[in-house]
Design a protein around this motif. Structure first.
Motif, PDB file in Angstrom:
ATOM      1  N   ASP A  51      44.279  48.294  43.979  1.00 50.72           N
ATOM      2  CA  ASP A  51      44.767  49.324  43.080  1.00 50.72           C
ATOM      3  C   ASP A  51      43.702  49.575  42.023  1.00 50.72           C
ATOM      4  OD1 ASP A  51      45.998  50.876  41.219  1.00 50.72           O
ATOM      5  OD2 ASP A  51      47.769  49.602  40.978  1.00 50.72           O
ATOM      6  N   PRO A  52      43.056  50.737  41.984  1.00 49.26           N
ATOM      7  CA  PRO A  52      41.965  50.962  41.043  1.00 49.26           C
ATOM      8  C   PRO A  52      42.389  50.839  39.584  1.00 49.26           C
ATOM      9  CG  PRO A  52      42.664  53.037  42.045  1.00 49.26           C
ATOM     10  CD  PRO A  52      43.337  51.929  42.804  1.00 49.26           C
ATOM     11  N   ASN A  53      43.668  50.983  39.306  1.00 51.52           N
ATOM     12  CA  ASN A  53      44.124  50.889  37.924  1.00 51.52           C
ATOM     13  C   ASN A  53      44.061  49.461  37.383  1.00 51.52           C
ATOM     14  OD1 ASN A  53      44.746  53.647  37.766  1.00 51.52           O
ATOM     15  ND2 ASN A  53      46.720  53.317  38.733  1.00 51.52           N
ATOM     16  N   THR A  54      43.882  48.488  38.271  1.00 53.17           N
ATOM     17  CA  THR A  54      43.843  47.094  37.817  1.00 53.17           C
ATOM     18  C   THR A  54      42.433  46.627  37.510  1.00 53.17           C
ATOM     19  OG1 THR A  54      43.613  46.222  40.055  1.00 53.17           O
ATOM     20  CG2 THR A  54      45.855  46.555  39.236  1.00 53.17           C
ATOM     21  N   ILE A  55      41.424  47.425  37.834  1.00 54.22           N
ATOM     22  CA  ILE A  55      40.046  46.983  37.670  1.00 54.22           C
ATOM     23  C   ILE A  55      39.310  47.760  36.592  1.00 54.22           C
ATOM     24  CG2 ILE A  55      37.834  46.648  38.841  1.00 54.22           C
ATOM     25  CD1 ILE A  55      40.000  44.784  39.755  1.00 54.22           C
ATOM     26  N   ASP A  56      39.260  49.014  36.677  1.00 52.31           N
ATOM     27  CA  ASP A  56      38.722  49.952  35.672  1.00 52.31           C
ATOM     28  C   ASP A  56      37.216  49.912  35.503  1.00 52.31           C
ATOM     29  OD1 ASP A  56      38.709  51.911  33.691  1.00 52.31           O
ATOM     30  OD2 ASP A  56      39.038  50.475  32.088  1.00 52.31           O
ATOM     31  N   PRO A  57      36.361  50.123  36.448  1.00 43.28           N
ATOM     32  CA  PRO A  57      36.095  49.144  37.493  1.00 43.28           C
ATOM     33  C   PRO A  57      35.192  48.068  36.914  1.00 43.28           C
ATOM     34  CG  PRO A  57      34.706  51.045  37.779  1.00 43.28           C
ATOM     35  CD  PRO A  57      35.580  51.312  36.568  1.00 43.28           C
ATOM     36  N   TYR A  58      35.644  46.853  36.828  1.00 39.98           N
ATOM     37  CA  TYR A  58      34.925  45.716  36.248  1.00 39.98           C
ATOM     38  C   TYR A  58      34.448  46.002  34.826  1.00 39.98           C
ATOM     39  CZ  TYR A  58      34.763  44.533  41.155  1.00 39.98           C
ATOM     40  OH  TYR A  58      35.093  44.297  42.458  1.00 39.98           O
ATOM     41  N   SER A  59      35.229  46.702  34.018  1.00 42.02           N
ATOM     42  CA  SER A  59      34.769  47.093  32.682  1.00 42.02           C
ATOM     43  C   SER A  59      35.114  46.050  31.627  1.00 42.02           C
ATOM     44  CB  SER A  59      35.387  48.425  32.291  1.00 42.02           C
ATOM     45  OG  SER A  59      36.798  48.303  32.198  1.00 42.02           O
ATOM     46  N   GLY A  60      35.663  44.937  32.015  1.00 40.11           N
ATOM     47  CA  GLY A  60      36.025  43.906  31.045  1.00 40.11           C
ATOM     48  C   GLY A  60      37.323  43.220  31.411  1.00 40.11           C
ATOM     49  N   LYS A  61      38.161  43.857  32.218  1.00 38.83           N
ATOM     50  CA  LYS A  61      39.414  43.246  32.629  1.00 38.83           C
ATOM     51  C   LYS A  61      39.193  42.148  33.664  1.00 38.83           C
ATOM     52  CE  LYS A  61      42.164  47.386  31.719  1.00 38.83           C
ATOM     53  NZ  LYS A  61      43.074  48.411  32.285  1.00 38.83           N
ATOM     54  N   SER A  62      37.968  42.029  34.142  1.00 36.60           N
ATOM     55  CA  SER A  62      37.672  41.055  35.188  1.00 36.60           C
ATOM     56  C   SER A  62      36.968  39.818  34.660  1.00 36.60           C
ATOM     57  CB  SER A  62      36.796  41.700  36.268  1.00 36.60           C
ATOM     58  OG  SER A  62      35.589  42.162  35.709  1.00 36.60           O
ATOM     59  N   ARG A  63      36.962  39.588  33.355  1.00 36.05           N
ATOM     60  CA  ARG A  63      36.223  38.460  32.798  1.00 36.05           C
ATOM     61  C   ARG A  63      36.886  37.124  33.122  1.00 36.05           C
ATOM     62  NH1 ARG A  63      35.739  41.882  27.809  1.00 36.05           N
ATOM     63  NH2 ARG A  63      33.692  42.874  27.954  1.00 36.05           N
ATOM     64  N   VAL A  64      36.062  36.107  33.298  1.00 33.59           N
ATOM     65  CA  VAL A  64      36.554  34.753  33.537  1.00 33.59           C
ATOM     66  C   VAL A  64      35.809  33.796  32.614  1.00 33.59           C
ATOM     67  CG1 VAL A  64      37.144  35.227  35.948  1.00 33.59           C
ATOM     68  CG2 VAL A  64      34.881  34.306  35.388  1.00 33.59           C
ATOM     69  N   THR A  65      36.395  32.631  32.370  1.00 37.76           N
ATOM     70  CA  THR A  65      35.769  31.616  31.533  1.00 37.76           C
ATOM     71  C   THR A  65      35.176  30.516  32.400  1.00 37.76           C
ATOM     72  OG1 THR A  65      37.880  30.451  31.279  1.00 37.76           O
ATOM     73  CG2 THR A  65      37.286  32.052  29.583  1.00 37.76           C
ATOM     74  N   GLY A  66      34.125  29.899  31.893  1.00 37.45           N
ATOM     75  CA  GLY A  66      33.482  28.777  32.560  1.00 37.45           C
ATOM     76  C   GLY A  66      32.882  27.860  31.511  1.00 37.45           C
ATOM     77  N   ILE A  67      31.963  27.021  31.924  1.00 35.33           N
ATOM     78  CA  ILE A  67      31.306  26.105  30.999  1.00 35.33           C
ATOM     79  C   ILE A  67      29.794  26.176  31.196  1.00 35.33           C
ATOM     80  CG2 ILE A  67      33.249  24.523  30.880  1.00 35.33           C
ATOM     81  CD1 ILE A  67      31.664  22.677  32.768  1.00 35.33           C
ATOM     82  N   GLY A  68      29.060  25.751  30.170  1.00 33.89           N
ATOM     83  CA  GLY A  68      27.614  25.633  30.248  1.00 33.89           C
ATOM     84  C   GLY A  68      27.173  24.395  29.492  1.00 33.89           C
ATOM     85  N   ILE A  69      26.114  23.748  29.974  1.00 33.42           N
ATOM     86  CA  ILE A  69      25.535  22.607  29.269  1.00 33.42           C
ATOM     87  C   ILE A  69      24.019  22.713  29.402  1.00 33.42           C
ATOM     88  CG2 ILE A  69      25.828  21.108  31.293  1.00 33.42           C
ATOM     89  CD1 ILE A  69      26.131  18.762  29.292  1.00 33.42           C
TER      90      ILE A  69
END
Length: 232
Positions: A51-69
């Motif tokens: 559904d294109p309304n759920t992506i917008d497309p990759y404009s920020g609604k698709s962000r995920v968290t992770g870690i860095g060291i």
């Protein structure tokens, strides 16, 4: 999550070893920092039956968290400039929503696919710093070469994971290397820990070359790092 716990355990042990020492040199050259990453992608991907309304497309609604060291060593330093060699581990990725459609075109379920990419970063850090007695703000520019260690995908939703997996984007041949430039700002804070500078920073890291480019599909990672650490 197991990997994250292991990395932060190692970071805590190393930090404790150096902070608990009785003497320190005045010109600390080694540094270790860790923190969270917030990632998404810049892409030209075709989403499978989504559904294109759920992506917008990759404009920020698709962000995920992770870690860095990260670990670093200052190879040159004067009143206003520090040049450092840096190596680290960082998690990147993105997520998107997908819609399961049967042969009649009816929606039978919705789900989310989270893609994670793990990298070793090798960097040259250029830091412009205004040195003060208690607080030294800085800005930094960091060319970085990334070497991919692996990738994974997680599937969640109101349909079984097999259907969502069959409806997901498959990254069958990610590029081994990535290249980008981190732009950052932060500060070295003194007197919080005796003779040990505390470092806080935020860095933005967009890829300059494609992480994936195949079948007329491409993506580049975009990551924000929030780090805290020490120098010794």
């Amino acid at each position: 999550m197991k990997t994250a716990k292991q990395i932060f355990t190692v970071f805590t042990i190393i930090s404790t070893m150096f902070v608990s020492g009785t003497s320190y040199c005045q010109n600390q050259k080694f540094g270790i920092r860790a923190g969270l990453t917030l990632s998404d992608i810049k892409s030209e991907l075709t989403l499978p039956d989504s559904d294109p309304n759920t992506i917008d497309p990759y404009s920020g609604k698709s962000r995920v968290t992770g870690i860095g060291i990260f670990a670093s060593y200052d190879v040159f330093s004067n009143s206003y400039l520090t040049l450092s060699a840096e190596a680290g581990f960082v998690q990147k990725g993105f997520k998107y929503s997908t819609t399961i459609i049967n042969g009649n075109g009816e929606i039978t379920g919705r789900g989310t696919v989270k893609n994670s990419f793990s990298y070793t970063d090798l960097s040259a850090n250029i830091k412009f710093i205004l040195r003060k007695k208690t607080f030294s703000p800085f800005i930094s520019v960091t060319p970085v070469l990334g070497i991919i260690l692996g990738n994974s995908a997680e599937y969640t939703g109101d349909k079984d994971s097999v259907s969502i997996k069959n409806n997901s984007i498959v990254f069958d041949n990610l590029n081994t290397f990535s290249f980008g430039v981190k732009i950052g700002a932060g500060a070295e804070i003194y007197r919080v820990i005796k003779n040990v500078p505390l470092v806080i920073e935020c860095r933005y890291n967009p890829d300059l070359i494609d992480t994936y480019n195949k079948y007329n599909e491409s993506l580049k990672n975009r990551t924000i790092e929030f780090n805290i650490g020490i120098k010794f």
